[in-house]
Design a protein around this motif. Structure first.
Motif, mmCIF file in Angstrom:
data_model
loop_
_atom_site.group_PDB
_atom_site.id
_atom_site.type_symbol
_atom_site.label_atom_id
_atom_site.label_comp_id
_atom_site.label_asym_id
_atom_site.label_seq_id
_atom_site.Cartn_x
_atom_site.Cartn_y
_atom_site.Cartn_z
ATOM 1 N N SER A 58 39.330 32.123 -45.259
ATOM 2 C CA SER A 58 37.943 31.939 -45.695
ATOM 3 C C SER A 58 37.880 31.227 -47.032
ATOM 4 N N LEU A 59 38.740 31.623 -47.963
ATOM 5 C CA LEU A 59 38.763 30.952 -49.263
ATOM 6 C C LEU A 59 39.162 29.490 -49.126
ATOM 7 N N LEU A 60 40.109 29.209 -48.247
ATOM 8 C CA LEU A 60 40.473 27.818 -47.994
ATOM 9 C C LEU A 60 39.304 27.034 -47.413
ATOM 10 N N GLU A 61 38.617 27.637 -46.455
ATOM 11 C CA GLU A 61 37.459 26.960 -45.863
ATOM 12 C C GLU A 61 36.377 26.697 -46.905
ATOM 13 N N LEU A 62 36.141 27.666 -47.766
ATOM 14 C CA LEU A 62 35.068 27.519 -48.746
ATOM 15 C C LEU A 62 35.424 26.551 -49.868
ATOM 16 N N THR A 63 36.702 26.411 -50.190
ATOM 17 C CA THR A 63 37.080 25.509 -51.284
ATOM 18 C C THR A 63 37.494 24.129 -50.786
ATOM 19 N N ILE A 64 38.313 24.078 -49.739
ATOM 20 C CA ILE A 64 38.807 22.791 -49.238
ATOM 21 C C ILE A 64 37.684 21.976 -48.607
ATOM 22 N N SER A 65 36.680 22.625 -48.089
ATOM 23 C CA SER A 65 35.613 21.886 -47.407
ATOM 24 C C SER A 65 34.827 20.989 -48.354
ATOM 25 N N LYS A 66 35.003 21.152 -49.643
ATOM 26 C CA LYS A 66 34.283 20.316 -50.602
ATOM 27 C C LYS A 66 35.002 19.001 -50.895
ATOM 28 N N ASP A 67 36.302 18.900 -50.582
ATOM 29 C CA ASP A 67 37.081 17.691 -50.795
ATOM 30 C C ASP A 67 37.158 16.899 -49.488
ATOM 31 N N ARG A 68 36.904 15.592 -49.556
ATOM 32 C CA ARG A 68 36.789 14.773 -48.354
ATOM 33 C C ARG A 68 38.085 14.686 -47.553
ATOM 34 N N VAL A 69 39.201 14.403 -48.209
ATOM 35 C CA VAL A 69 40.468 14.236 -47.489
ATOM 36 C C VAL A 69 40.933 15.570 -46.908
ATOM 37 N N SER A 70 40.856 16.625 -47.687
ATOM 38 C CA SER A 70 41.271 17.941 -47.208
ATOM 39 C C SER A 70 40.351 18.426 -46.092
ATOM 40 N N ARG A 71 39.089 18.084 -46.195
ATOM 41 C CA ARG A 71 38.125 18.500 -45.174
ATOM 42 C C ARG A 71 38.453 17.860 -43.831
ATOM 43 N N ARG A 72 38.870 16.603 -43.848
ATOM 44 C CA ARG A 72 39.240 15.939 -42.592
ATOM 45 C C ARG A 72 40.395 16.665 -41.919
ATOM 46 N N PHE A 73 41.407 17.020 -42.684
ATOM 47 C CA PHE A 73 42.549 17.730 -42.122
ATOM 48 C C PHE A 73 42.130 19.099 -41.608
ATOM 49 N N LEU A 74 41.357 19.829 -42.419
ATOM 50 C CA LEU A 74 40.932 21.181 -42.049
ATOM 51 C C LEU A 74 40.078 21.169 -40.788
ATOM 52 N N GLN A 75 39.089 20.289 -40.731
ATOM 53 C CA GLN A 75 38.205 20.267 -39.568
ATOM 54 C C GLN A 75 38.900 19.765 -38.316
ATOM 55 N N SER A 76 39.829 18.847 -38.466
ATOM 56 C CA SER A 76 40.572 18.384 -37.293
ATOM 57 C C SER A 76 41.426 19.517 -36.724
ATOM 58 N N ALA A 77 42.016 20.311 -37.608
ATOM 59 C CA ALA A 77 42.811 21.452 -37.140
ATOM 60 C C ALA A 77 41.910 22.526 -36.533
ATOM 61 N N GLU A 78 40.767 22.779 -37.173
ATOM 62 C CA GLU A 78 39.856 23.820 -36.692
ATOM 63 C C GLU A 78 39.178 23.437 -35.379
ATOM 64 N N LEU A 79 39.137 22.154 -35.076
ATOM 65 C CA LEU A 79 38.516 21.706 -33.832
ATOM 66 C C LEU A 79 39.217 22.317 -32.616
ATOM 67 N N PHE A 80 40.520 22.445 -32.680
ATOM 68 C CA PHE A 80 41.274 22.989 -31.553
ATOM 69 C C PHE A 80 41.204 24.513 -31.481
ATOM 70 N N VAL A 81 40.940 25.159 -32.606
ATOM 71 C CA VAL A 81 40.920 26.620 -32.654
ATOM 72 C C VAL A 81 39.511 27.172 -32.421
#
Length: 185
Positions: A58-81
Motif C-alpha cells: 500500500s505504501l508503495l502504491e501510494l508513493t510510487i504512483s506519483k512518479d511517472r516512470v515508476s507508475r508505468r512499471f507498477l501499473q503494468s505489473a498490477e494489470l496482471f494481478v
C-alpha cells in the motif's frame, strides 16, 4: 435481496481496480477481530505476514504512483494481478454479507475480477495515452479508493453507483480511444 450485495462487490472491485493492496488492507481492518478470515487466500497465510505485505504494498502504491516512470512499471505489473485481487475482494465482501450459494459467489467473484481488470486497463491506457495525469488526480484516485471501500461496507448503493459510473467512464474512454486510433490512420 441480492442487489445491495452486488453493489457492495462492485464497489470493492472498483477500489481494487484503482489500488490493489489498500482495499485488501482496509477489508482486514474493517472486519474486526476475524481480520482476513473471510478473504479466500489471505485466510491461509499468517496474519502478521499479510499485514506486513499489504502495508508495504500500500505504501508503495501510494508513493510510487506519483512518479511517472515508476507508475508505468507498477501499473503494468498490477494489470496482471488485478483480476485476481478483484475476485478475492469480491468474494470477501460476498462472504461478509453471508451469501452462501456457490453459484452466486462464483458469479460475484467473476464480476469483481472483471471490473477490477477493466478499471486497471483504463488506468494503464490513460497513462500511456496522456503520459502522466497531474499529481492532484493521483490523490483523488487514492481518496476515491478509500471511499469505495467504506461504501462497500456501509453504503453499498452509493459505492455501487460510483463503480458503475467508473465503468461508464471506462467504456466511454475506450470509444474515444478507438475514434482517436481511426482518425490517426
Amino acid at each position: 435481496m441480492i442487489i445491495p450485495e452486488l453493489l457492495a462487490v462492485l464497489s470493492i472491485s472498483a477500489a481494487t481496480g484503482l489500488r490493489l493492496a489498500l482495499p485488501l488492507l482496509l477489508i482486514g481492518l474493517f472486519s474486526g477481530e476475524q481480520l482476513w478470515s473471510t478473504v479466500p487466500i489471505l485466510a491461509n497465510i499468517p496474519q502478521v505476514l499479510v499485514v506486513i505485505i499489504l502495508v508495504i504494498w500500500s505504501l508503495l502504491e501510494l508513493t510510487i504512483s506519483k512518479d511517472r516512470v515508476s507508475r508505468r512499471f507498477l501499473q503494468s505489473a498490477e494489470l496482471f494481478v488485478s483480476p485476481f485481487v478483484g475476485t478475492i475482494a469480491g468474494l470477501a465482501i460476498a462472504r461478509f454479507a453471508n451469501i452462501s450459494d456457490s453459484w452466486l459467489l462464483a458469479l460475484l467473484a467473476m464480476t469483481g475480477g472483471a471490473l477490477a481488470l477493466v478499471i486497471q486497463m483504463v488506468q494503464v491506457g490513460w497513462l500511456y495515452r496522456f503520459n502522466s495525469p497531474p499529481v492532484w488526480f493521483m490523490f483523488f484516485e487514492d481518496a476515491l479508493c478509500v471511499c469505495l471501500v467504506f461504501f462497500a461496507f456501509d453504503a453499498p448503493e452509493q459505492g455501487g453507483l460510483i463503480a458503475l459510473f467508473l465503468l461508464w467512464i471506462a467504456i466511454r474512454s475506450s470509444v474515444v480511444w478507438r475514434q482517436w486510433q481511426t482518425k490517426k490512420r
